[in-house]
Write a protein that holds these residues in place. Structure first.
Motif, PDB file in Angstrom:
ATOM      1  N   HIS A 191       0.818  -1.221   0.000  1.00  0.00           N
ATOM      2  CA  HIS A 191       0.000   0.000   0.000  1.00  0.00           C
ATOM      3  C   HIS A 191       0.853   1.273   0.000  1.00  0.00           C
ATOM      4  CE1 HIS A 191      -3.420  -2.582   1.581  1.00  0.00           C
ATOM      5  NE2 HIS A 191      -3.803  -2.128   0.419  1.00  0.00           N
ATOM      6  N   TRP A 192       2.096   1.171   0.497  1.00  0.00           N
ATOM      7  CA  TRP A 192       2.974   2.355   0.483  1.00  0.00           C
ATOM      8  C   TRP A 192       3.246   2.784  -0.953  1.00  0.00           C
ATOM      9  CZ3 TRP A 192       7.052  -0.108   4.243  1.00  0.00           C
ATOM     10  CH2 TRP A 192       6.505  -0.158   5.528  1.00  0.00           C
ATOM     11  N   TYR A 293      15.371   6.421  11.639  1.00  0.00           N
ATOM     12  CA  TYR A 293      14.084   6.383  12.351  1.00  0.00           C
ATOM     13  C   TYR A 293      13.864   5.038  13.022  1.00  0.00           C
ATOM     14  CZ  TYR A 293      11.643   3.252   9.197  1.00  0.00           C
ATOM     15  OH  TYR A 293      11.239   2.144   8.502  1.00  0.00           O
ATOM     16  N   ARG A 296      14.045   4.874  16.780  1.00  0.00           N
ATOM     17  CA  ARG A 296      13.115   5.618  17.642  1.00  0.00           C
ATOM     18  C   ARG A 296      11.998   4.752  18.187  1.00  0.00           C
ATOM     19  NH1 ARG A 296      12.172  11.765  15.960  1.00  0.00           N
ATOM     20  NH2 ARG A 296      10.534  11.461  17.472  1.00  0.00           N
TER      21      ARG A 296
ATOM     22  N   ALA B  85      -1.371   3.243   5.503  1.00  0.00           N
ATOM     23  CA  ALA B  85      -0.307   3.265   4.480  1.00  0.00           C
ATOM     24  C   ALA B  85       0.603   4.485   4.628  1.00  0.00           C
ATOM     25  CB  ALA B  85      -0.906   3.202   3.070  1.00  0.00           C
ATOM     26  N   PHE B  87       4.108   6.314   5.413  1.00  0.00           N
ATOM     27  CA  PHE B  87       5.499   5.914   5.202  1.00  0.00           C
ATOM     28  C   PHE B  87       6.202   5.910   6.565  1.00  0.00           C
ATOM     29  CE2 PHE B  87       4.479   8.473   1.238  1.00  0.00           C
ATOM     30  CZ  PHE B  87       3.978   7.372   0.577  1.00  0.00           C
ATOM     31  N   PRO B  88       6.678   4.760   7.023  1.00  0.00           N
ATOM     32  CA  PRO B  88       7.182   4.679   8.399  1.00  0.00           C
ATOM     33  C   PRO B  88       8.485   5.424   8.629  1.00  0.00           C
ATOM     34  CG  PRO B  88       7.585   2.628   7.247  1.00  0.00           C
ATOM     35  CD  PRO B  88       6.791   3.478   6.318  1.00  0.00           C
ATOM     36  N   ASN B  89       9.194   5.719   7.539  1.00  0.00           N
ATOM     37  CA  ASN B  89      10.498   6.377   7.675  1.00  0.00           C
ATOM     38  C   ASN B  89      10.368   7.896   7.670  1.00  0.00           C
ATOM     39  OD1 ASN B  89       9.655   6.022   4.927  1.00  0.00           O
ATOM     40  ND2 ASN B  89      11.632   6.796   4.289  1.00  0.00           N
ATOM     41  N   MET B  90       9.138   8.371   7.591  1.00  0.00           N
ATOM     42  CA  MET B  90       8.947   9.827   7.544  1.00  0.00           C
ATOM     43  C   MET B  90       8.113  10.290   8.730  1.00  0.00           C
ATOM     44  SD  MET B  90       8.052  10.448   3.570  1.00  0.00           S
ATOM     45  CE  MET B  90       8.889   9.517   2.295  1.00  0.00           C
ATOM     46  N   PHE B  98       4.898  14.806   1.336  1.00  0.00           N
ATOM     47  CA  PHE B  98       5.407  13.933   0.269  1.00  0.00           C
ATOM     48  C   PHE B  98       4.798  14.266  -1.105  1.00  0.00           C
ATOM     49  CE2 PHE B  98       5.486  10.043  -2.274  1.00  0.00           C
ATOM     50  CZ  PHE B  98       6.825   9.707  -2.194  1.00  0.00           C
ATOM     51  N   HIS B 128       6.600  16.282  14.220  1.00  0.00           N
ATOM     52  CA  HIS B 128       7.896  15.598  14.183  1.00  0.00           C
ATOM     53  C   HIS B 128       7.836  14.170  14.713  1.00  0.00           C
ATOM     54  CE1 HIS B 128       9.383  19.378  12.874  1.00  0.00           C
ATOM     55  NE2 HIS B 128       8.941  19.979  13.960  1.00  0.00           N
ATOM     56  N   HIS B 129       6.637  13.696  14.923  1.00  0.00           N
ATOM     57  CA  HIS B 129       6.490  12.318  15.377  1.00  0.00           C
ATOM     58  C   HIS B 129       6.485  11.373  14.173  1.00  0.00           C
ATOM     59  CE1 HIS B 129       5.366  14.231  19.094  1.00  0.00           C
ATOM     60  NE2 HIS B 129       5.200  13.073  19.691  1.00  0.00           N
ATOM     61  N   TYR B 130       6.948  10.141  14.422  1.00  0.00           N
ATOM     62  CA  TYR B 130       6.880   9.110  13.386  1.00  0.00           C
ATOM     63  C   TYR B 130       5.550   8.365  13.531  1.00  0.00           C
ATOM     64  CZ  TYR B 130      11.688   9.798  11.957  1.00  0.00           C
ATOM     65  OH  TYR B 130      12.838  10.339  11.442  1.00  0.00           O
ATOM     66  N   HIS B 132       4.718   5.344  13.978  1.00  0.00           N
ATOM     67  CA  HIS B 132       4.596   4.346  15.046  1.00  0.00           C
ATOM     68  C   HIS B 132       4.481   4.980  16.431  1.00  0.00           C
ATOM     69  CE1 HIS B 132       9.048   4.868  15.133  1.00  0.00           C
ATOM     70  NE2 HIS B 132       8.887   4.630  16.419  1.00  0.00           N
ATOM     71  N   GLU B 133       4.673   6.285  16.492  1.00  0.00           N
ATOM     72  CA  GLU B 133       4.534   6.977  17.780  1.00  0.00           C
ATOM     73  C   GLU B 133       3.125   7.561  17.968  1.00  0.00           C
ATOM     74  OE1 GLU B 133       9.119   8.545  18.351  1.00  0.00           O
ATOM     75  OE2 GLU B 133       7.817   9.624  16.974  1.00  0.00           O
TER      76      GLU B 133
END
Lengths: 296, 337
Positions: A191-192, A293, A296, B85, B87-90, B98, B128-130, B132-133
């Motif tokens: 989905h990404w 990341y 974290r 969906a 993006f976990p790295n952002m 994006f 500024h949180h990801y 997963h936070e």
């Protein structure tokens, strides 16, 4: 029967489960014992032996062996060759396996299972049989060499040179790389890519901004394992070049089993430097991961 | 003329038909819901609209432009996925930015638009949180903000609330509707939840087995189900088989008789009633407390009926075994096939 206050009180649930859980913990630890013994005997003890001998001289402790290695153009050339071949084959191997693993996730299951089974099998073909296979296919009078020469595609390729070794090393990196990277790619959510596409990203933009950064730990980890795999390779290179190509592993072998002279302490110093190089790469990897990341 | 027109759209996977001959029109700024059970083809239809799945036949037009074979990047469509969906790295801000980055939006404008949309979805201080936070609700707000910031022509929402808990779901659906109304954004919402569809939609398209079986306003779909499937799917309708309808109400029907639980009234036996009600003697077998509603299961001549009664006070509750008269509003009965 006398009933005491403490025995009549209900036992907290945690206290009831604490003993069996501790017991389970010890039982699990006990089952690890054979592994620890093996690691101690065949990894830590030899490492200790190597480190101890690397600083062992005729008159006690010395750094003379390290000075000799670092001051010798011959040994530095061995490091240069080993590092270059390992680095190139690891990078090329990583790229090929990344593309392969990404494609493998998209093909139908039958083909996927076939390829994975084949890769598992070929990962066991290494050492002398692999060198022989390369000699008959791309050796001086190998089938493909003659064919490509006839077609004018091949001019100065020489299997027993550095480029030949890079080809050989890259080949044996592929199964390992694929087996390591293939499960890691499951971390990518399809989905990404769809979300990225709807936001205007093409295939490359998705990989650049999302896919590769997410895979970074797996890619770096795989790269280090490939690098270690290549730096430590000995049998294939020796079988192919009969020890005539200057690699660190070939030098170490000749110093501990050579028929000209034996210098186990110098071999130990070479080994320690090799391990230090790999450790440095691993430390850089950890440092990079801590900055990403993922930490974290 | 509709802003979005889907005509004759079909999709198959091998021999399995996902949906067939879909005809659908959306007005600009309308909030439309595709409602149906799992596997009815609603999500695949949405994906075809987004360009993520290629349709086998048919045409999709947006504002007069044929987009049937256009790449997703060029459709100007925003989408919010069920599982976010993100993006976990952002970070939150990077996720939202994006799309603007891909559009090569100048940095100053990008920062302004990101800040504005973050304020809209009430995520200030989370930039500024990801992912997963964040909580599930916050993640879905980020996904919504990411889709909105590029100002899409159409917003697609693929079951965006189903991964959230009930309380968050209720508050977020109100926010989605509020933002959609404020921006006048043409929106297609996919859900299998009737309550969500009824609460949010200007129009609902009910789908079953790859076909649109009924289309209309929330009021129409709820009160006038066109088929037995819609009646069953839209809630706890009483569906009487023709024999039961004949026995209970003396009606000769070919299809089922659909009666909404709240259109049946409870009365004491022998009491007078308006002419448009049909009285039936019954006995209370069971009751369920659904907050502001008491749902009675009553038995009338061997047929079980559900009756929803407003829970005004504890004294209203009728105990199991009470003999009562149920009054069925003839105007609210519908024959469905």
């Amino acid at each position: 029967m006398k009933t005491t206050l403490s025995s009549s009180l209900p036992v907290p649930a945690g206290a009831v489960t604490a003993r069996p859980s501790r017991l389970r913990h010890w039982r699990a630890a006990l089952l690890l014992a054979p592994l620890f013994v093996m690691l101690l005997l065949f990894c830590l003890a030899p490492m200790g032996w190597v480190v101890a001998h690397s600083i062992q001289g005729d008159e006690g402790l010395t750094l003379e062996h390290f000075r000799e290695v670092l001051g010798s153009p011959f040994y530095l050339q061995a490091f240069d060759n080993s590092l270059r071949i390992s680095l190139y084959s690891s990078v090329v191997g990583l790229l090929i396996t990344l593309v392969g693993a990404a494609s493998l996730r998209r093909v139908e299951n039958r083909l996927k299972n076939l390829v994975v089974a084949f890769i598992n099998m070929t990962s066991n073909l290494s050492g002398v049989p692999l060198a022989f296979a390369f000699i008959i296919i791309v050796g001086t009078n190998g089938a493909l060499t003659l064919l490509f020469r006839q077609w004018g595609w091949l001019d100065d390729f020489h299997l027993y040179s550095r480029s030949g070794l890079i080809l050989l090393y890259t080949y044996f990196q592929l199964p390992l790389g694929l087996l390591l990277l293939y499960p890691a790619l499951d971390a990518l959510d399809d989905h990404w890519q769809e979300a990225a596409a709807l936001l205007g990203a093409n295939h490359w933009a998705y990989w650049r901004h999302v896919g590769l950064p997410v895979l970074a730990p797996a890619l770096l980890g795989t790269f280090i394992l490939l690098l270690a795999n290549a730096i430590g390779a000995y049998a294939t290179a020796f079988a192919l070049t009969s020890g005539n190509f200057n690699l660190v592993t070939v030098r170490i072998a000749s110093l501990v089993s050579g028929n000209v002279y034996l210098e186990p302490n110098l071999a130990a110093a070479l080994s320690v430097l090799l391990v230090a190089l790999l450790a440095l790469v691993a430390v850089v990897n950890q440092w990079l991961l801590k900055r990403s990341y993922h930490a974290r | 003329m509709y802003y979005v027109e889907i005509s004759g759209l079909s999709k198959r996977y091998g021999t399995t038909t996902v949906f067939e001959d879909i005809q659908l029109g959306l007005k600009k700024g309308e909030f439309v819901t595709l409602l149906g059970p799992s596997g009815c083809g609603k999500s695949t239809l949405l994906r075809c609209l987004a360009g993520l799945t290629e349709a086998d036949q048919g045409q999709i037009r947006v504002d007069g432009q044929d987009i049937t074979h256009l790449a997703p990047q060029k459709r100007g469509i925003g989408m919010v996925f069920q599982h976010y969906a993100l993006f976990p790295n952002m970070t939150v801000a990077e996720n939202i930015a994006f799309g603007l980055k891909m559009l090569k939006c100048p940095a100053e404008e990008m920062a302004r638009r990101v800040a504005e949309v973050i304020r809209q979805v009430e995520l200030s201080n989370k930039e500024h949180h990801y992912p997963h936070e964040l909580s599930g609700g916050q993640r879905q707000r980020v996904a919504l903000a990411r889709a909105l910031v590029v100002e899409p022509r159409i917003l697609l929402l693929d079951e965006p609330l189903s991964a959230l808990d009930a309380r968050i779901r209720r508050s977020l659906r109100e926010e989605i509707r509020d933002i959609q109304s404020r921006l006048g954004l043409t929106t297609v919402f996919v859900t299998h939840d009737q309550e969500e569809a009824l609460t949010l939609s200007d129009r609902i398209f009910v789908m079953n087995q790859g076909r649109i079986v009924q289309e209309g306003s929330a009021e129409t779909i709820y009160t006038q189900p066109a088929t037995e499937f819609v009646a069953r799917f839209m809630g706890s309708y009483n569906l009487l088989a023709p024999t039961e309808a004949k026995q209970l109400l003396g009606l000769d029907l070919k299809g089922h008789l659909a009666i909404r639980p709240e259109s049946i009234q409870l009365s004491e036996p022998g009491r007078s009633y308006p002419a448009h009600f049909a009285p039936v003697a019954a006995i209370i077998r069971q009751h369920q407390l659904l907050g502001n509603i008491i749902r009675y299961h009553v038995e009338a001549q061997g047929t079980t009926l559900l009756i929803d009664h407003l829970n005004r006070s504890a004294d209203d509750l009728l105990p199991t075994g009470t003999q009562i008269a149920v009054l069925i509003d003839r105007q609210q009965m519908r024959e469905v096939h």
